[in-house]
Motif scaffolding. Structure first.
Motif, short mmCIF file in Angstrom:
data_model
loop_
_atom_site.label_atom_id
_atom_site.label_comp_id
_atom_site.label_asym_id
_atom_site.label_seq_id
_atom_site.Cartn_x
_atom_site.Cartn_y
_atom_site.Cartn_z
N ASN A 197 0.83 -1.21 0.00
CA ASN A 197 0.00 0.00 0.00
C ASN A 197 0.85 1.25 0.00
OD1 ASN A 197 -2.26 -1.64 0.10
ND2 ASN A 197 -2.54 -1.44 2.31
N ARG A 198 1.99 1.22 0.72
CA ARG A 198 2.83 2.41 0.82
C ARG A 198 3.53 2.73 -0.49
NH1 ARG A 198 4.26 0.24 5.94
NH2 ARG A 198 6.31 -0.43 5.19
N ILE A 199 3.97 1.70 -1.23
CA ILE A 199 4.73 1.97 -2.45
C ILE A 199 3.89 1.85 -3.71
CG2 ILE A 199 6.87 1.22 -1.35
CD1 ILE A 199 6.70 -1.39 -2.82
N ASP A 200 2.59 1.53 -3.55
CA ASP A 200 1.66 1.45 -4.68
C ASP A 200 2.21 0.54 -5.77
OD1 ASP A 200 -0.70 2.01 -6.00
OD2 ASP A 200 0.16 3.72 -7.09
N ALA A 201 2.65 -0.65 -5.36
CA ALA A 201 3.32 -1.56 -6.28
C ALA A 201 2.32 -2.45 -7.02
CB ALA A 201 4.29 -2.45 -5.50
N THR A 202 2.72 -2.91 -8.20
CA THR A 202 2.04 -4.04 -8.83
C THR A 202 2.75 -5.29 -8.35
OG1 THR A 202 1.48 -2.74 -10.80
CG2 THR A 202 1.43 -5.14 -11.01
N THR A 203 2.03 -6.14 -7.62
CA THR A 203 2.65 -7.29 -6.98
C THR A 203 1.97 -8.57 -7.43
OG1 THR A 203 3.18 -5.96 -5.01
CG2 THR A 203 3.23 -8.36 -4.77
N VAL A 204 2.77 -9.56 -7.83
CA VAL A 204 2.28 -10.89 -8.18
C VAL A 204 2.88 -11.85 -7.17
CG1 VAL A 204 1.95 -12.61 -9.98
CG2 VAL A 204 2.30 -10.20 -10.60
N TYR A 205 2.02 -12.54 -6.43
CA TYR A 205 2.44 -13.33 -5.27
C TYR A 205 1.92 -14.75 -5.43
CZ TYR A 205 3.09 -14.22 -0.20
OH TYR A 205 3.49 -14.70 1.02
N VAL A 206 2.80 -15.73 -5.27
CA VAL A 206 2.43 -17.14 -5.38
C VAL A 206 2.43 -17.78 -4.00
CG1 VAL A 206 3.37 -19.39 -6.06
CG2 VAL A 206 3.11 -17.59 -7.76
N THR A 207 1.38 -18.55 -3.70
CA THR A 207 1.32 -19.26 -2.43
C THR A 207 0.38 -20.45 -2.55
OG1 THR A 207 0.88 -19.06 -0.04
CG2 THR A 207 -0.56 -17.83 -1.52
N HIS A 208 0.57 -21.43 -1.65
CA HIS A 208 -0.38 -22.53 -1.51
C HIS A 208 -1.25 -22.32 -0.28
CE1 HIS A 208 2.88 -23.66 1.24
NE2 HIS A 208 1.93 -24.26 1.94
N ASP A 209 -0.99 -21.22 0.45
CA ASP A 209 -1.66 -20.96 1.73
C ASP A 209 -2.85 -20.03 1.51
OD1 ASP A 209 -2.35 -19.83 4.28
OD2 ASP A 209 -0.44 -20.52 5.06
N GLN A 210 -4.06 -20.56 1.68
CA GLN A 210 -5.25 -19.75 1.44
C GLN A 210 -5.36 -18.58 2.42
OE1 GLN A 210 -9.05 -21.06 2.99
NE2 GLN A 210 -8.22 -23.07 3.43
N LEU A 211 -4.84 -18.73 3.65
CA LEU A 211 -4.93 -17.63 4.61
C LEU A 211 -4.09 -16.45 4.16
CD1 LEU A 211 -4.81 -19.60 8.00
CD2 LEU A 211 -6.81 -18.76 6.74
N GLU A 212 -2.89 -16.72 3.63
CA GLU A 212 -2.06 -15.64 3.08
C GLU A 212 -2.80 -14.95 1.93
OE1 GLU A 212 1.83 -16.78 1.83
OE2 GLU A 212 2.34 -17.74 3.74
N ALA A 213 -3.36 -15.75 1.04
CA ALA A 213 -4.04 -15.20 -0.13
C ALA A 213 -5.22 -14.34 0.28
CB ALA A 213 -4.50 -16.33 -1.05
N MET A 214 -6.07 -14.84 1.16
CA MET A 214 -7.26 -14.10 1.55
C MET A 214 -6.92 -12.84 2.33
SD MET A 214 -9.70 -15.91 0.22
CE MET A 214 -11.27 -15.62 1.00
N ALA A 215 -5.80 -12.85 3.07
CA ALA A 215 -5.43 -11.69 3.88
C ALA A 215 -4.81 -10.58 3.05
CB ALA A 215 -4.44 -12.12 4.97
N MET A 216 -4.15 -10.90 1.93
CA MET A 216 -3.38 -9.89 1.21
C MET A 216 -3.96 -9.48 -0.13
SD MET A 216 0.62 -10.82 1.94
CE MET A 216 0.57 -12.51 1.41
N ALA A 217 -4.66 -10.38 -0.82
CA ALA A 217 -4.94 -10.18 -2.24
C ALA A 217 -6.05 -9.17 -2.52
CB ALA A 217 -5.30 -11.52 -2.88
N ASP A 218 -5.87 -8.40 -3.60
CA ASP A 218 -6.97 -7.67 -4.22
C ASP A 218 -7.74 -8.61 -5.14
OD1 ASP A 218 -6.34 -5.07 -3.13
OD2 ASP A 218 -4.66 -4.99 -4.54
N LYS A 219 -6.99 -9.45 -5.87
CA LYS A 219 -7.56 -10.46 -6.75
C LYS A 219 -6.79 -11.77 -6.56
CE LYS A 219 -10.38 -7.78 -9.32
NZ LYS A 219 -9.82 -7.22 -10.56
N ILE A 220 -7.48 -12.89 -6.78
CA ILE A 220 -6.88 -14.21 -6.66
C ILE A 220 -7.19 -15.02 -7.91
CG2 ILE A 220 -6.92 -16.41 -5.40
CD1 ILE A 220 -7.68 -14.88 -2.90
N ALA A 221 -6.20 -15.76 -8.40
CA ALA A 221 -6.43 -16.79 -9.41
C ALA A 221 -6.18 -18.13 -8.75
CB ALA A 221 -5.50 -16.61 -10.60
N VAL A 222 -7.23 -18.95 -8.63
CA VAL A 222 -7.09 -20.28 -8.04
C VAL A 222 -6.77 -21.26 -9.16
CG1 VAL A 222 -8.17 -22.06 -6.62
CG2 VAL A 222 -8.79 -19.66 -6.28
#
Length: 365
Positions: free
Chosen positions: A181-206
């Motif tokens: 949020n501070r650096i207004d970045a475009t971020t692509v993040y890979v994880t198998h952890d749904q809690l990480e995904a739900m806590a951070m993502a604006d959009k998710i591709a399952v």
């Protein structure tokens, strides 16, 4: 920062296809998460965006520029790996500044950028420390600092919190989102952890078996899963499935389960008799003695303000999330009622959600 477009991208290794025709757009400044089990194709997709792997077919655009077959060095991106990949013989300052040194940047500019990145990550007091003596969370901040200092168009992260213990991981989830949020970045993040995904993502591709099962906002994916795989993968406990047979007609508002009539969102399709499944989240179940759908309490798991109660029924075990002050005993017979507006219907052969008042959208975005 920049928009990233992935258009019908496929990646094959010999006869094995790791990614099958993926199409999605990551908006400028968005925190985008690719989520799925091991081997689903999420890391391969990330590596193609980075230029570490070249696609077999399809197109990748970064900020409107076609970079499909450009190698990583020709793309203005920064990659953060699961393993920190720090240089053990360098201190924190030199690790963060190393990419700028490789670019031939002046010492004064390198120092300024390194100190700005370190302050942003709250590790400015560690700049002269050896990385070998740092805790895991601090090492990950150093790896992030090395990416941030370059000021790239996009940040790509491959399970960067996977090696951290639970306490550090929970802390870093919050800090990564705050940093984004501070650096207004475009971020692509890979994880198998749904809690990480739900806590951070604006959009998710399952992803599953190289295919994007669903693309969208976290709440939409949770509330309106496009497939049984998504419904089962997202949620803890996952969605309950109750199998049934029979024909479905457009306009129907109920289905029958062993003689019990269950209200559902209005059905928007005609289907011949076949195997279907009714999906219900644990929190959308209540105990109601008037219900014809009954079962025997198997046990409960106390979670503080709520508890998960497992009930054995003719349709298999069903888990309900109820307030912790609801007293139940193993072996007790209870009636189960569902919130009809929150139920999902699935074709169990294809695994796909059936068109209804709850779910009408396409799985891809």
């Amino acid at each position: 920062m920049a928009e990233i477009r992935v258009d019908n991208v496929q990646k094959s290794f010999g006869s094995f296809t790791a990614v099958k025709g993926s199409t999605f757009t990551i908006e400028d400044g968005e925190f985008f998460v690719m989520l799925g089990p091991s081997g689903c194709g999420k890391t391969t997709t990330l590596r193609m965006i980075a230029g570490l792997e070249l696609p077999t077919s399809g197109q990748i655009l970064l900020g409107g520029e076609d970079v499909t077959f450009n190698r990583a060095a020709a793309r203005d991106i920064a990659f953060v790996f699961q393993m920190f990949a720090l240089y053990p013989h360098m201190n924190v300052r030199n690790n963060i500044g190393f990419p700028l040194k490789c670019q031939g940047m002046a010492r004064g500019e390198i120092r300024q950028r390194v100190e700005e990145a370190a302050k942003l990550l709250r590790i400015d007091h560690l700049l002269d420390r050896a990385v070998s003596g740092l805790a895991g969370g601090d090492r990950q901040r150093v790896a992030l600092g090395r990416a941030i200092v370059r000021r790239p168009k996009a940040f790509l992260m491959d399970e960067p919190l996977g090696t951290l213990d639970t306490e550090f991981r929970d802390l870093m989830v919050r800090e990564l989102r705050e940093l984004h949020n501070r650096i207004d970045a475009t971020t692509v993040y890979v994880t198998h952890d749904q809690l990480e995904a739900m806590a951070m993502a604006d959009k998710i591709a399952v992803m599953n078996h190289g295919t994007i099962e669903q693309f969208g906002k976290p709440q939409d994916i949770y509330d309106r899963p496009a497939s049984m795989f998504v419904a089962d993968f997202i949620g803890s406990p996952p969605m309950n499935f109750l199998n049934f047979h029979g024909g479905l007609r457009s306009g129907d508002r109920a289905v029958r389960l062993n003689g019990a009539e269950i209200a559902v969102p209005e059905i928007h399709t005609d289907r011949a008799p076949g195997p279907f499944a009714l999906g219900v989240r644990p929190e959308h179940i209540v105990f109601d003695d008037r219900s014809n759908l009954r079962g025997s309490v198997f046990g409960s798991a106390y979670l503080g303000t709520t508890q998960i109660i497992a009930v054995d029924t003719a349709h298999g075990q069903i888990k309900a999330r109820l307030p912790s002050d609801r007293i139940v005993h193993p072996g007790e017979t209870v009636g189960l009622a569902f919130r009809p507006e929150r139920l999902s219907l699935f074709d169990t052969v294809s695994g796909q959600a059936l068109p209804s008042a709850l779910y009408q959208g396409a799985p891809h975005g």
